[in-house]
Design a protein around this motif. Structure first.
Motif, mmCIF file in Angstrom:
data_model
loop_
_atom_site.group_PDB
_atom_site.id
_atom_site.type_symbol
_atom_site.label_atom_id
_atom_site.label_comp_id
_atom_site.label_asym_id
_atom_site.label_seq_id
_atom_site.Cartn_x
_atom_site.Cartn_y
_atom_site.Cartn_z
ATOM 1 N N ALA A 64 0.820 -1.211 0.000
ATOM 2 C CA ALA A 64 0.000 0.000 0.000
ATOM 3 C C ALA A 64 0.856 1.266 0.000
ATOM 4 O O ALA A 64 0.387 2.333 -0.372
ATOM 5 C CB ALA A 64 -0.955 -0.008 1.191
ATOM 6 N N SER A 65 2.121 1.150 0.369
ATOM 7 C CA SER A 65 3.021 2.310 0.421
ATOM 8 C C SER A 65 3.870 2.473 -0.840
ATOM 9 O O SER A 65 4.707 3.363 -0.906
ATOM 10 C CB SER A 65 3.950 2.174 1.633
ATOM 11 O OG SER A 65 4.741 1.005 1.491
ATOM 12 N N VAL A 66 3.641 1.616 -1.834
ATOM 13 C CA VAL A 66 4.435 1.656 -3.072
ATOM 14 C C VAL A 66 3.509 1.998 -4.231
ATOM 15 O O VAL A 66 2.593 1.240 -4.554
ATOM 16 C CB VAL A 66 5.126 0.296 -3.329
ATOM 17 C CG1 VAL A 66 5.896 0.323 -4.646
ATOM 18 C CG2 VAL A 66 6.044 -0.064 -2.177
ATOM 19 N N PRO A 67 3.733 3.156 -4.875
ATOM 20 C CA PRO A 67 2.886 3.514 -6.013
ATOM 21 C C PRO A 67 3.123 2.593 -7.204
ATOM 22 O O PRO A 67 4.229 2.074 -7.386
ATOM 23 C CB PRO A 67 3.305 4.950 -6.338
ATOM 24 C CG PRO A 67 4.688 5.072 -5.813
ATOM 25 C CD PRO A 67 4.772 4.158 -4.635
ATOM 26 N N GLU A 68 2.068 2.394 -7.978
ATOM 27 C CA GLU A 68 2.166 1.559 -9.170
ATOM 28 C C GLU A 68 2.206 2.443 -10.404
ATOM 29 O O GLU A 68 1.417 3.370 -10.558
ATOM 30 C CB GLU A 68 0.990 0.590 -9.234
ATOM 31 C CG GLU A 68 1.176 -0.430 -10.326
ATOM 32 C CD GLU A 68 0.140 -1.541 -10.301
ATOM 33 O OE1 GLU A 68 0.023 -2.216 -11.337
ATOM 34 O OE2 GLU A 68 -0.547 -1.715 -9.276
#
Length: 164
Positions: free
Chosen positions: A90-94
């Motif tokens: 959830a803390s890593v943008p895609e």
């Protein structure tokens, strides 16, 4: 290295164009024919543009010398209960990248990729992720720009890169 085009920040008014680039990304194969409405209404794809531009969304639009949009790269934060293809945490943008077919293989994807990785770092994200099908030619680009496979799926892999 990059001539004949430049980038600008993606704005809220770019939502329709981002949709176009999402369709290009989904139809990356030569002769890809998934209709626009089918891609944009599918739950698996619409999460990448629905409600653009949320506070955690950001990206770049590549434009030609006349200011016409020709490609885009952007990132979104997706929740664990509605992950994207390249979800890591959830803390890593895609990251999503799309380039108009007539402009492919000219360095636009690389320029957009580098810019969005820097943009994600400027937002304080330590990593950024993406998903790529194993036979997609862009896989070589991602590897050359420091992305590595973090998870393997049946037909596609999730790749991650540090932003700093």
């Amino acid at each position: 290295m990059f001539t004949g085009f430049s980038t600008r920040p993606a704005e809220q008014s770019d939502a329709v164009f981002l949709g176009d680039m999402l369709v290009e990304a989904a139809n990356w194969r030569a002769g890809g024919v998934r209709p626009r409405h089918e891609v944009l209404t599918s739950a698996e794809h619409r999460r990448y543009i629905a409600g653009w531009k949320r506070s955690a969304d950001d990206g770049l639009v590549a434009i030609d010398a006349d200011g016409i949009p020709i490609g885009a790269a952007w990132f979104r934060m997706l929740p664990q209960n509605e992950p994207g293809f390249g979800f890591v945490a959830a803390s890593v943008p895609e990251l999503i990248v799309g380039v108009h077919p007539l402009w492919r293989a000219r360095g636009i994807g690389r320029m957009l990729l580098r810019g969005v990785v820097q943009l994600a770092g400027a937002h304080g994200y330590a990593r950024i992720s993406l998903s790529v099908e194993r036979d997609n030619f862009a896989r070589t680009l991602y590897r050359s720009e420091g992305f590595s496979v973090s998870a393997q799926g049946l037909l596609r892999d999730t790749m991650v890169r540090r932003t700093g």
